[in-house]
Design a protein around this motif. Structure first.
Motif, short mmCIF file in Angstrom:
data_model
loop_
_atom_site.label_atom_id
_atom_site.label_comp_id
_atom_site.label_asym_id
_atom_site.label_seq_id
_atom_site.Cartn_x
_atom_site.Cartn_y
_atom_site.Cartn_z
N PHE A 27 -29.36 16.30 0.89
CA PHE A 27 -28.40 17.16 0.12
C PHE A 27 -27.33 17.74 0.87
N ASP A 28 -27.92 18.43 1.90
CA ASP A 28 -26.92 19.31 2.74
C ASP A 28 -25.92 18.19 3.50
N ILE A 29 -26.61 17.13 4.16
CA ILE A 29 -25.78 16.13 4.73
C ILE A 29 -24.81 15.55 3.90
N ALA A 30 -25.09 15.15 2.59
CA ALA A 30 -24.08 14.69 1.69
C ALA A 30 -23.16 15.75 1.44
N LEU A 31 -23.42 16.85 1.25
CA LEU A 31 -22.43 17.83 0.83
C LEU A 31 -21.43 17.92 2.09
N LEU A 32 -21.80 17.94 3.35
CA LEU A 32 -20.95 17.86 4.55
C LEU A 32 -19.92 16.87 4.35
N VAL A 33 -20.50 15.54 4.19
CA VAL A 33 -19.73 14.61 4.00
C VAL A 33 -18.62 14.62 2.90
N LEU A 34 -18.86 15.20 1.69
CA LEU A 34 -18.01 15.35 0.63
C LEU A 34 -16.93 16.62 0.84
N ILE A 35 -17.33 17.51 1.52
CA ILE A 35 -16.48 18.44 2.26
C ILE A 35 -15.39 17.82 3.04
N ILE A 36 -15.99 17.19 4.23
CA ILE A 36 -14.95 16.54 5.32
C ILE A 36 -14.08 15.68 4.27
N GLY A 37 -14.68 14.77 3.38
CA GLY A 37 -13.78 13.95 2.47
C GLY A 37 -12.72 14.54 1.74
N SER A 38 -12.95 15.74 1.27
CA SER A 38 -12.10 16.44 0.47
C SER A 38 -11.01 16.86 1.30
N VAL A 39 -11.27 17.43 2.71
CA VAL A 39 -10.32 18.05 3.27
C VAL A 39 -9.35 16.78 3.74
N ILE A 40 -9.95 15.58 4.00
CA ILE A 40 -9.06 14.46 4.66
C ILE A 40 -8.09 14.20 3.32
N ASN A 41 -8.69 14.17 2.20
CA ASN A 41 -7.91 13.81 1.00
C ASN A 41 -6.70 14.83 0.90
N LEU A 42 -7.04 16.09 0.95
CA LEU A 42 -5.97 16.91 0.90
C LEU A 42 -4.84 16.64 1.79
N MET A 43 -5.14 16.31 3.00
CA MET A 43 -4.27 15.99 4.26
C MET A 43 -3.28 14.74 3.75
N LEU A 44 -3.94 13.69 3.29
CA LEU A 44 -3.42 12.69 2.92
C LEU A 44 -2.38 12.87 1.81
N ILE A 45 -2.74 13.85 0.80
CA ILE A 45 -1.81 14.29 -0.11
C ILE A 45 -0.54 14.83 0.29
N SER A 46 -0.63 15.63 1.43
CA SER A 46 0.39 16.40 1.94
C SER A 46 1.54 15.51 2.53
N VAL A 47 1.15 14.21 2.99
CA VAL A 47 2.03 13.15 3.60
C VAL A 47 2.69 12.46 2.37
N ALA A 48 4.09 12.89 2.39
CA ALA A 48 4.90 12.25 1.08
C ALA A 48 4.83 10.66 1.03
N ALA A 49 4.82 10.09 2.22
CA ALA A 49 4.73 8.55 2.01
C ALA A 49 3.50 8.14 1.37
N ILE A 50 2.32 8.73 1.96
CA ILE A 50 1.18 8.29 1.19
C ILE A 50 1.21 8.94 -0.17
N GLU A 51 1.52 9.92 -0.45
CA GLU A 51 1.40 10.56 -1.85
C GLU A 51 2.09 9.60 -2.91
N MET A 52 3.43 9.12 -2.21
CA MET A 52 4.30 8.37 -3.38
C MET A 52 3.45 7.25 -3.75
N ARG A 53 2.78 6.24 -2.60
CA ARG A 53 2.15 5.10 -2.94
C ARG A 53 0.85 5.29 -3.88
N VAL A 54 -0.09 6.19 -3.51
CA VAL A 54 -1.58 6.33 -3.94
C VAL A 54 -1.78 7.74 -4.53
#
Length: 290
Positions: A27-54
């Protein structure tokens, strides 16, 4: 007789708050993976070119992450033995802050990017991977900084005084012609120069001003050395005290490393207060240490 709900809370508590069981570790390892995935997802949202596409997909994933973390936070409160203690704890506050920004973004859109605070939850890796030695080292460093607090306050006060004097002098020597339009702006130059950053947006043009700038740069290196010396001295004292506090339960001698398992004098187990080891056990322990 235990109620089914009590058994459920116990099982969930072992999974969510414990790392000794396989289910809790997964559970804890899966939680860490989700936390890192959430942060990466937020970084991608902040990139205008990527945000416009997906952008639609990324925002949908962000809501899924938030929903999962919300359920996890509520479940932690439900299964915690001392609920208010968890809510007011460091991790409890981080868990709460990690889900609030997206809900607040419905009212204040700019609050969405505060979701990046979720990266602080990666600190749970200390519990998951049982990095007790590193956690102890972090505690030693924290105590060292706390002990150096008064010295650092005096040091920062002197630094503020030096910055003010340099700013005033440069304002008089250089003046608005060189960009030193006010004492606060000249103080900004002093801070940038003393810290050896040197953005170059303001620079002295006269010989006297350049001389003062050279003195400020040399002063900056000296101040960095003073800061490092204060922290190093406190850290050395704290490490020495930590070793003195670690006492062998068998021979009662101190001076052991923080992560040591066996006494370097008698070979006894530092983590168990059992009968002292015999001669053969001591020899085996010494061989293991060697």
């Amino acid at each position: 007789m235990n109620k089914p709900t009590d058994d459920l809370r116990t099982r969930l508590r072992d999974i969510i708050f414990g790392t000794d069981t396989p289910a809790g570790r997964i559970f804890d390892i899966a939680l860490l993976v989700l936390i890192i995935g959430s942060v990466i997802n937020l970084m991608l949202i902040s990139v205008a070119a990527i945000e416009m596409r997906v952008g639609t997909l990324l925002h949908g994933l962000e809501w899924l992450f938030t929903l999962f973390f919300s359920i996890e936070y509520i479940t932690r409160i439900y299964v915690a033995r001392r609920r208010w203690a968890y809510i007011r704890s460091f991790y409890g506050l981080i868990d709460l802050v990690s889900i609030l920004p997206l809900y607040l973004a419905l009212i204040l859109p700019s609050a969405h990017y505060f979701v990046a605070v979720r990266v602080l939850r990666v600190m749970r890796i200390f519990r998951v991977l049982k990095l007790v030695r590193y956690a102890n080292d972090a505690n030693v460093l924290t105590r060292s900084l706390r002990h150096a607090q008064r010295k650092m306050q005096i040091f920062l006060g002197v630094l503020a005084l030096i910055t003010t004097v340099l700013g005033a002098v440069m304002y008089v020597v250089e003046g608005p012609a060189q960009g030193f339009t006010s004492i606060p702006r000249s103080m900004y130059w002093a801070v940038v120069t003393i810290t050896t950053v040197g953005y170059g947006d303001i620079a002295p043009g006269t010989a006297i001003g350049q001389t003062i700038a050279g003195v400020a740069i040399m002063l900056g290196y000296a101040l960095l050395a003073v800061t490092g010396g204060i922290i190093t001295a406190e850290l050395t004292n704290e490490i020495r005290n930590e070793r003195q506090r670690r006492q062998c339960p068998h021979c009662e001698r101190s001076g052991h490393e923080v992560d040591a398992h066996y006494c370097k004098f008698c070979g006894g187990d530092l983590n168990h207060d059992d009968e002292p080891p015999d001669d053969e056990e001591q020899a085996a322990s010494r061989d293991k240490l060697d």
